[in-house]
Design an enzyme around this catalytic site. Structure first.
Site, PDB file in Angstrom:
ATOM      1  N   SER A 177      -7.157   3.371   4.806  1.00 49.95           N
ATOM      2  CA  SER A 177      -8.009   3.834   3.715  1.00 49.95           C
ATOM      3  C   SER A 177      -9.482   3.817   4.128  1.00 49.95           C
ATOM      4  O   SER A 177      -9.855   4.441   5.110  1.00 49.95           O
ATOM      5  CB  SER A 177      -7.743   2.993   2.461  1.00 49.95           C
ATOM      6  OG  SER A 177      -8.231   3.638   1.300  1.00 49.95           O
TER       7      SER A 177
ATOM      8  N   ASP B  15      -2.664   7.594   0.430  1.00 54.63           N
ATOM      9  CA  ASP B  15      -3.307   6.363   0.886  1.00 54.63           C
ATOM     10  C   ASP B  15      -2.342   5.394   1.576  1.00 54.63           C
ATOM     11  O   ASP B  15      -1.278   5.067   1.048  1.00 54.63           O
ATOM     12  CB  ASP B  15      -3.939   5.670  -0.329  1.00 54.63           C
ATOM     13  CG  ASP B  15      -4.994   4.653   0.052  1.00 54.63           C
ATOM     14  OD1 ASP B  15      -4.647   3.675   0.742  1.00 54.63           O
ATOM     15  OD2 ASP B  15      -6.149   4.821  -0.338  1.00 54.63           O
TER      16      ASP B  15
END
Length: 315
Positions: free
Chosen positions: A85, A204
């Site tokens: 991320s 993600d």
């Protein structure tokens, strides 16, 4: 060179002999620094391989920049970066060779409009037509900064983690173009449309491994330094869909995070738990917290590098 070493040795002996009666500085720290700088100047094959792990956390991940700044000032050698991320975004910039000072400025200036089509009109469209937002701007933004690089072109080896939303698989990027990989790793599910890449639909990486230590283990490190920018989930609000989705990711990843932190040799935990994942405007605050936490960890890091070097060359 031999004379210089004899002089240094004599000074060290004098310090140990005289003790606190004549010297007010930290004797242990003095000796550690001396051994440490000898160690990091050894050929790469004679010192430990160090992998830096940068966890996810949205805006809190700007603390990674501060940690990198502290490590650079101490000349800590980083042989590879593995990120998820925001850790993937910061890692991609750092490994491409962008100066820390420039990354710091980028972090302080960045806005949601730079990396997504987030805005009132698009949110209304999302609600009325169920059409997810896009992070296509993020890929273009990273490409502009690093120059459309592929993984093999990076100055420091890099890998990042994303999640295949169709299968739930952990996807590890370590080859191909960097920008789409970093984008996929930071692509918040439920808000932004999955990134389609090689017949996969990616979101993600925090869904499967927010602090990717197990991924770092795959690359045979001698030392893993992990930067964790976890939130205090008990303080999170639920005033909008962003907060609720982030809370879901954090809850799902709590046990995995604990396991991964336990596998780390050094854990650096900047004090950013009160910062919301979406508060990009608090970059400077997070960078400062990361720098302080990084500085506070340097003694342990140096000691570990010295110990591992000794094991590598003597045992």
């Amino acid at each position: 060179m031999k004379l210089r070493l004899k002089i240094i040795t004599a000074i060290l002996c004098a310090v140990l002999f005289l003790g606190n009666t004549a010297f007010c500085f930290d004797q242990e720290e003095f000796i550690i620094d001396h051994l440490y700088y000898k160690t990091i100047n050894l050929p790469k094959e004679k010192r430990p391989k160090i992998i830096l792990v940068l966890g996810g956390g949205g805006a809190r991940g700007f603390a990674h920049v501060g940690v990198l700044k502290a490590l650079r000032e101490a000349n800590v050698p980083i042989d590879m970066v593995v990120g998820t991320s925001m850790g993937a975004l910061v890692g991609s910039l750092y490994c491409s060779g962008i100066k820390i000072e420039d990354i710091e400025k980028i972090a302080e200036d960045i806005k949601w409009a730079d990396i997504s089509n987030l805005g009132v009109p698009s949110l209304i469209t999302m609600v009325t037509s169920e059409k997810l937002l896009s992070t296509e701007k993020m890929e273009k933004y990273v490409n502009k900064l690093i120059g459309d690089k592929y993984f093999f072109q990076l100055k420091i080896p890099f890998a990042c983690v994303a999640t295949d939303i169709k299968t739930g698989e952990k996807i590890i990027f370590k080859e191909g173009p960097v920008a789409p990989a970093a984008r996929a790793s930071a692509n918040i599910p439920g808000i932004f449309a999955p990134v389609e890449y090689r017949q996969r639909f990616l979101v993600d990486g925090g869904l499967v491994e927010n602090i990717p230590v197990s991924v770092a283990k795959l690359f045979d490190p001698d030392i893993i330094i992990t930067v964790a920018v976890s939130a205090d989930i008990t303080k999170n609000a639920f005033s909008n869909i962003f907060y609720t989705l982030f809370q879901t990711i954090y809850i799902q990843g709590q046990q995995s995070d604990k396991n991964n932190l336990a596998m780390s040799d050094i854990v650096i935990a900047p004090k950013v738990s009160d910062v919301s994942a979406i508060e990009l405007g608090k970059a400077a605050e997070c960078i400062d917290a990361g720098f302080i936490a990084g500085k506070n960890s340097l003694k342990k890091i140096k000691q570990l590098i010295i110990d591992k070097t000794y094991e590598k060359n003597v045992l």
